[in-house]
Design a protein around this motif. Sequence first.
Motif: not given
Length: 91
Positions: A9-17, A26-32
Motif C-alpha cells: 500500500v502507499h508507503n511500501a515497507s518490508l520487515a524481516v523476522l 525498511l520503507e521503500e521511500e528511504r531507499l528510492s
Amino acid sequence: MKVIGFNLVHNASLAVLDGDRLIEYLEEERLSRVKRAEQIDFLLDYVLDKYEDISHAVLTQAYYSHTMESHFANIKYRFAVINRMKSQGIE
C-alpha cells in the motif's frame, strides 16, 4: 528461518523476522527517495542481497484503488513480486 513481510500500500515497507524477533524494518521511500512509494523494488533488491536464508514471505492484502485500471495494475504487480520470491526459492 527468516520470514519477510511486505506491505504494498502507499508507503511500501518490508520487515524481516527471525523466529519471533524483528531484525529489520525498511520503507521503500528511504531507499528510492520517492514519497509514498507503492512498489518495493529497492527493498527486495536490498533484502535478497543481504539475507540468503529467507524461507517464507507474507504479502498484505489491504489496498485501495481509485480506478479499476489501478486495481488490476496493483494485482499484476503483486503477482510479479510473488513470482520473484518463488524464483529465489521463497514460499
